[in-house]
Design an enzyme around this catalytic site. Sequence first.
Site, PDB file in Angstrom:
ATOM      1  CG  PHE A 131      -1.829  -1.160   1.298  1.00 13.66           C
ATOM      2  CD1 PHE A 131      -2.811  -1.449   0.483  1.00 13.66           C
ATOM      3  CD2 PHE A 131      -1.555  -2.015   2.243  1.00 13.66           C
ATOM      4  CE1 PHE A 131      -3.658  -2.312   0.627  1.00 13.66           C
ATOM      5  CE2 PHE A 131      -2.482  -3.127   2.575  1.00 13.66           C
ATOM      6  CZ  PHE A 131      -3.147  -3.339   1.586  1.00 13.66           C
ATOM      7  CG  ASP A 163       4.554  -4.581  -9.760  1.00 16.18           C
ATOM      8  OD1 ASP A 163       5.300  -4.236  -8.478  1.00 16.18           O
ATOM      9  OD2 ASP A 163       3.113  -4.287  -9.547  1.00 16.18           O
ATOM     10  CD  GLU A 164       3.430  -7.441  -5.893  1.00 14.84           C
ATOM     11  OE1 GLU A 164       3.988  -7.903  -4.842  1.00 14.84           O
ATOM     12  OE2 GLU A 164       2.304  -6.767  -5.705  1.00 14.84           O
ATOM     13  CB  CYS A 206       0.242   3.421  10.552  1.00 17.46           C
ATOM     14  SG  CYS A 206      -0.059   2.281  11.926  1.00 17.46           S
ATOM     15  CB  CYS A 241       0.994   0.162  14.936  1.00 20.40           C
ATOM     16  SG  CYS A 241       0.360   1.714  15.712  1.00 20.40           S
TER      17      CYS A 241
END
Length: 209
Positions: free
Chosen positions: A19, A89-90, A146, A181
């Site tokens: 993200f 990508d990836e 986050c 977190c």
Amino acid sequence: MDFISGNIGWIEVICGPMFSGKSEELIRRLRRAMIARKRVQVFKPSLDTRFSEDEIVSHADVRMKSEVVLDAAEILSRMDWRTEVVGVDEANFMGPGLIEVAGRLADSGKQVIVAGLDTDYMGRPFTPVPELLALAESITKTLAICVRCGNPAKHTQRLVNSDDLIVVGAAGMYEARCRRCFEPGVPKQEVLEFVRLRRAAEAVSGLEK
Ligand code: ADP
Ligand code: ZN
């Protein structure tokens, strides 16, 4: 990276958590190369067909056609040697073979742009991206937000129970978390319950709009 001129090859890496905009940034750079009339080839691993069989797709639904390969070796066998810019990508799903393949392509004069996760669900360096960072001419680290506290997020938090290194999934199975977190591995049951309740609340507020 537009500032290297001449006909040498090089490696650019775009890395960060899920993200964080890696795919968007990769697509942006590849579009610019196409506008510059460069010959471009784009690859993604067959492991990742979450959103499309033959396109790179960002979480905000920005898309670009790509060739699907089983592993890094297949990139070489599918390479059109007239290609000037290679997008991958990836990278984290391509395996360690990508280290040599990216090096060979750059050595042969191609601009290689690789996007991928730099750390796994435990927060550990995720081969082959860390090695590619060491070999690259240019590195861009993207951060997400986050979802728990709104700070810049460098981690990919897994929300499903599995000890497997690779579990392919998107929203619902992973979320972006900051250093504070982040809980390596899978969060505690009460945290998962919190995520479930928050999603339900978001779904209700979405319906009310
Ligand atoms: P990546 O390739 O790094 O997974 P993408 O390029 O696919 O990232 O998606 C980036 C987009 O995801 C952002 O532009 C934004 O619209 C969306 N997004 C969803 N959740 C988040 C988040 N927690 N932080 C930042 N962007 C997010
Ligand atoms: Zn946070």
